[in-house]
Design an enzyme around this catalytic site. Structure first.
Site, PDB file in Angstrom:
ATOM      1  N   LYS A 112       9.675  -3.203  65.855  1.00 53.43           N
ATOM      2  CA  LYS A 112       9.747  -1.832  66.363  1.00 53.43           C
ATOM      3  C   LYS A 112       9.356  -0.858  65.258  1.00 53.43           C
ATOM      4  O   LYS A 112       9.809  -0.979  64.124  1.00 53.43           O
ATOM      5  CB  LYS A 112      11.166  -1.532  66.852  1.00 53.43           C
ATOM      6  CG  LYS A 112      11.287  -0.228  67.616  1.00 53.43           C
ATOM      7  CD  LYS A 112      12.676  -0.085  68.203  1.00 53.43           C
ATOM      8  CE  LYS A 112      12.803   1.195  69.017  1.00 53.43           C
ATOM      9  NZ  LYS A 112      14.167   1.330  69.613  1.00 53.43           N
ATOM     10  N   ARG A 221      21.675  -9.437  70.367  1.00 55.32           N
ATOM     11  CA  ARG A 221      21.379  -8.738  69.111  1.00 55.32           C
ATOM     12  C   ARG A 221      22.564  -7.868  68.702  1.00 55.32           C
ATOM     13  O   ARG A 221      22.950  -7.836  67.530  1.00 55.32           O
ATOM     14  CB  ARG A 221      20.112  -7.903  69.291  1.00 55.32           C
ATOM     15  CG  ARG A 221      19.743  -7.012  68.097  1.00 55.32           C
ATOM     16  CD  ARG A 221      18.394  -6.356  68.390  1.00 55.32           C
ATOM     17  NE  ARG A 221      18.163  -5.167  67.600  1.00 55.32           N
ATOM     18  CZ  ARG A 221      17.581  -5.165  66.407  1.00 55.32           C
ATOM     19  NH1 ARG A 221      17.212  -6.309  65.854  1.00 55.32           N
ATOM     20  NH2 ARG A 221      17.375  -4.033  65.753  1.00 55.32           N
ATOM     21  N   HIS A 244      16.619  -1.414  61.334  1.00 55.62           N
ATOM     22  CA  HIS A 244      16.870  -0.018  61.698  1.00 55.62           C
ATOM     23  C   HIS A 244      16.322   0.908  60.615  1.00 55.62           C
ATOM     24  O   HIS A 244      16.551   0.678  59.423  1.00 55.62           O
ATOM     25  CB  HIS A 244      18.370   0.238  61.861  1.00 55.62           C
ATOM     26  CG  HIS A 244      18.967  -0.407  63.070  1.00 55.62           C
ATOM     27  ND1 HIS A 244      20.313  -0.688  63.191  1.00 55.62           N
ATOM     28  CD2 HIS A 244      18.390  -0.832  64.231  1.00 55.62           C
ATOM     29  CE1 HIS A 244      20.542  -1.244  64.360  1.00 55.62           C
ATOM     30  NE2 HIS A 244      19.395  -1.342  65.014  1.00 55.62           N
ATOM     31  N   TYR A 253      27.875   0.020  65.446  1.00 56.59           N
ATOM     32  CA  TYR A 253      28.571  -1.260  65.592  1.00 56.59           C
ATOM     33  C   TYR A 253      29.969  -1.229  64.978  1.00 56.59           C
ATOM     34  O   TYR A 253      30.781  -2.101  65.262  1.00 56.59           O
ATOM     35  CB  TYR A 253      27.739  -2.383  64.968  1.00 56.59           C
ATOM     36  CG  TYR A 253      26.423  -2.574  65.675  1.00 56.59           C
ATOM     37  CD1 TYR A 253      26.378  -3.058  66.973  1.00 56.59           C
ATOM     38  CD2 TYR A 253      25.220  -2.232  65.057  1.00 56.59           C
ATOM     39  CE1 TYR A 253      25.173  -3.202  67.639  1.00 56.59           C
ATOM     40  CE2 TYR A 253      24.018  -2.380  65.711  1.00 56.59           C
ATOM     41  CZ  TYR A 253      23.997  -2.868  67.005  1.00 56.59           C
ATOM     42  OH  TYR A 253      22.800  -3.011  67.668  1.00 56.59           O
TER      43      TYR A 253
END
Length: 269
Positions: A112, A221, A244, A253
Site C-alpha cells: 500500500k 492482519r 503503516h 491496536y
C-alpha cells in the site's frame, strides 16, 4: 452546483462515511474531466463526520479454529495473513523470490502506497512454504514444457529484464489452478489466485468454527498486530512490520488488546 448538492446529500441523508463520499467525488472528477471535458473547480459540499472505528480482532484460539477448518490450499494463505500481517492483495502478489528462507523474512513488494517492506516469516509454516515453492517449480516447468510458462511482471521491469517473466523466482507463490489469457495483452499466463476465492473459504470456516464476529482477510492482519502488542513488542516495530506510514494508525491496536476496554476492570471483576 449539482456536484456540491449530490455530495452534500450523501453526507446529510445517506449518512455515508468520508471514504465513501471521497470515492463518489473521485468518480465525478473523472467523469467531468475525461468525458465532459470540464474542470469542477472549487467545491463547497458538506462533509460527513468521521467516526472512530475499532477493528475486529480474533483471539488466538479463534484464529486457529478458523484456519484449521480451511482447505489445505487456502490454509497456507491465511496463515501468512495471520503469521506475517500481510494484506490480502500483498499475499496474492507474493512471488517465489520474495520468500527469504535464509533471513527468515518475507519481502513485500509494492505494498500500500507503493512501498516495499520486510516482515516475519512464521517458523511454524516454513516447511509448508518450502513445499509450496517446490510445487510452483514443478508447475512452472510443466507450463514451460506446454509452451507458455510466462508470468506477468510490471512493464518497466519487463523492459529492464526481458527474460525475467520466464524465471521460476518471478512466479506467484499462490498460482491459479489453470492459465488464462491476460486481459491486457491476450498472452496466456498463470496468474495468482483470485481474492474472492479466499474470502469465500474464510466465511465458510468462520461459520463452521461457530465464530460470530465479522471475519475478513484483514481481520487476521488486525489479529497479528494485536498478538505482537500482547507479547510486548513496541509500536515502532509493529508499524514497520505492518507498513503503516503513520504511527497513529498502529496505535489503534492499543485499544483492542485482550485486557478489556482500556485495560479497566469493572465492578464485577
Amino acid at each position: 452546483a449539482e456536484v456540491d448538492a449530490f455530495l452534500s446529500w450523501l453526507a446529510a441523508h445517506r449518512r455515508v462515511s468520508p471514504k465513501t463520499q471521497a470515492i463518489a467525488l473521485n468518480a465525478l472528477v473523472f467523469l467531468y474531466r475525461h468525458h465532459l471535458q470540464r474542470e469542477l473547480g472549487q467545491l463547497a459540499y458538506r462533509r460527513p463526520r468521521a467516526k472512530p472505528h475499532v477493528p475486529v480482532v480474533l483471539t488466538h484460539a479463534e484464529a486457529l479454529a478458523s484456519i484449521e477448518r480451511l482447505p489445505d490450499r487456502v490454509q497456507m494463505f491465511v496463515q501468512l495473513l495471520y503469521g506475517a500481517g500481510l494484506r490480502q492483495a500483498e499475499c496474492c502478489m507474493l512471488r517465489i523470490k520474495d520468500i527469504d528462507f535464509g533471513m527468515n523474512e518475507i519481502v513485500v513488494r509494492n505494498g500500500k502506497g507503493n512501498k516495499d517492506r520486510r516482515t516475519v516469516l512464521p517458523g511454524s509454516i516454513r516447511a509448508r512454504l518450502e513445499q509450496q515453492v517446490e510445487y510452483v517449480r514443478r508447475l512452472h516447468a510443466a507450463d514451460v514444457a506446454a509452451g507458455y510458462g510466462e508470468v506477468y511482471i510490471p512493464e518497466a521491469l519487463g523492459r529492464k529484464y526481458p527474460n525475467a517473466r520466464f524465471e521460476t523466482g518471478w512466479q506467484f507463490l499462490c498460482p491459479n489452478r489453470a492459465p488464462s489469457p491476460d486481459p491486457r495483452s491476450g498472452v496466456v499466463r498463470r496468474h495468482h489466485v483470485h481474492p474472492s476465492w479466499i474470502r469465500k473459504n474464510i466465511k465458510r470456516a468462520r461459520l463452521e468454527a461457530g465464530i460470530h464476529k465479522h471475519v475478513t482477510c484483514h481481520t487476521f492482519r488486525h489479529s497479528f498486530a494485536t498478538r505482537l502488542l500482547e507479547q510486548g513488542y513496541d509500536l515502532r516495530t509493529i508499524q514497520e512490520l505492518l507498513g503503516h506510514s503513520d504511527i497513529r494508525t498502529t496505535e489503534i491496536y492499543t485499544h483492542v488488546m485482550n485486557r478489556g476496554a482500556r485495560g479497566v476492570s469493572g465492578p464485577l471483576g
